[in-house]
Design a protein around this motif. Sequence first.
Motif, PDB file in Angstrom:
ATOM      1  N   GLY A  90      -1.684   6.060   2.666  1.00 10.29           N
ATOM      2  CA  GLY A  90      -1.021   6.833   3.015  1.00 10.29           C
ATOM      3  C   GLY A  90      -0.641   7.449   3.618  1.00 10.29           C
ATOM      4  O   GLY A  90      -0.323   8.512   4.171  1.00 10.29           O
ATOM      5  N   LYS A 331       2.474   3.563  -1.103  1.00 10.60           N
ATOM      6  CA  LYS A 331       1.587   4.813  -1.276  1.00 10.60           C
ATOM      7  C   LYS A 331       2.444   6.168  -1.176  1.00 10.60           C
ATOM      8  O   LYS A 331       2.934   6.869  -2.534  1.00 10.60           O
ATOM      9  N   TYR A 335       4.766   8.417  -3.930  1.00 11.21           N
ATOM     10  CA  TYR A 335       4.878   9.763  -4.217  1.00 11.21           C
ATOM     11  C   TYR A 335       6.344  10.568  -4.474  1.00 11.21           C
ATOM     12  O   TYR A 335       6.446  10.870  -5.255  1.00 11.21           O
ATOM     13  N   ASP A 357      -5.845   6.697  -7.985  1.00 15.43           N
ATOM     14  CA  ASP A 357      -4.485   7.386  -7.113  1.00 15.43           C
ATOM     15  C   ASP A 357      -3.148   6.711  -7.184  1.00 15.43           C
ATOM     16  O   ASP A 357      -2.103   7.858  -8.004  1.00 15.43           O
ATOM     17  N   PHE A 358      -3.277   5.685  -7.874  1.00 10.18           N
ATOM     18  CA  PHE A 358      -1.520   4.886  -8.296  1.00 10.18           C
ATOM     19  C   PHE A 358      -1.418   5.356 -10.149  1.00 10.18           C
ATOM     20  O   PHE A 358      -0.718   5.328  -9.961  1.00 10.18           O
TER      21      PHE A 358
END
Length: 389
Positions: A90, A331, A335, A357-358
């Motif tokens: 990201g 990513k 977000y 994080d996903f």
Amino acid sequence: MTVFIAHAPADRSAAEALEKTIERRGQFSELDDGTVALRPVQQGDALVLLVSQALTFATARLRLEQRALDAWADGRLVVVKLDKGIAPVGLRDLPAVDASFEAQREFKWNEVADQVRDKIRPAPPQAPEAARSAPRLNKRLRANFRTDADEWRSIAAVALPVLALPGVLALAAAVSIWLANRIGPAPGGWPELRRGVGEFGARFGLGAGATEILFVLSILLTIGIVTYWITRLFKKPKAQASPAAPAEFEPDAPAPAKQGDSVFVSYARANEGAVLPVIEAAKQAGRKFWLDQHGLKPGDGWAGEIVRAIRGAGGVTVMCSQAAFESDHVKREIYLADRYKKKLLPVYLEAVEPPEDFEYFFAGVQRLNLFETPEPERPQAFISALGSN
């Protein structure tokens, strides 16, 4: 105005060195290692993210990433690389200042401070219709004019108190002379005050008339400066534009799509062969989609176009695969979907589990394992999973 310097705990010494440079430029800065929840990055703020191998393994990495993506979406992020380590997904393809060579960091800190100044510089106000038709040269001139005005205000904040000082001293001397004349058996009046002022100037080699003129002018100047500051103190501040619209938007860009017109499709370029046939079949059934088929880049205009599309979409579909989970674009799109409270539909093109994080964004969201569905039935399964969105 605050410049947040986000860093891994192991990079604190580098963050402190950068902090000194930024504060020498007159900007207030605050270190953020993710261990304490600081206030969000707001209008007028900027965030500098120090990327290093230590950041990849920091316990508060996800919090720092989220703050960095918040700042990126509003055009207020400056990325700095402290070593040759790989940045988190990201952030890897965003422009960055290379400060990996320690011997040159003093120069790099100045480069970072310049970029911070540009990020927090307010945009010149302009009407929507005029903005769409104004030439780019005029926009630059207005920005330069606004910058010059800001610099003059900074100079005035220092110079005016200095200019007011002689008047303060003259007023204090005049009051002292007046009070001294009023004490005693024969109190003095205006003539005695003028004589006392003349005697005061004579000590410094000035004539009586010149001293009186200097006293009057300096006192009047001080009164004017004090009046100016009092007026500014009680002056109603001008309304600012809403921070919801990212700073990277171009004024002449098209307006956002009507809410609910389409579904935004987030996918990795490597999965085009699996994604496009399903989307095309769903279009034939009357569904509307927005997807990038032109290879948008993370530079100028990228954030604006993607943010507009996601904000105007009725939902966001994420075509999940190993390639997608390694994609910076995907990513950031996930977000932004979370930021604008869009309904997410993860569609798995292959048997793969999302990284940490996903997984945070997919918590509590129903997924569609498209890879388990026979290929002819995939468009209908996809349409059914979309539902009313």
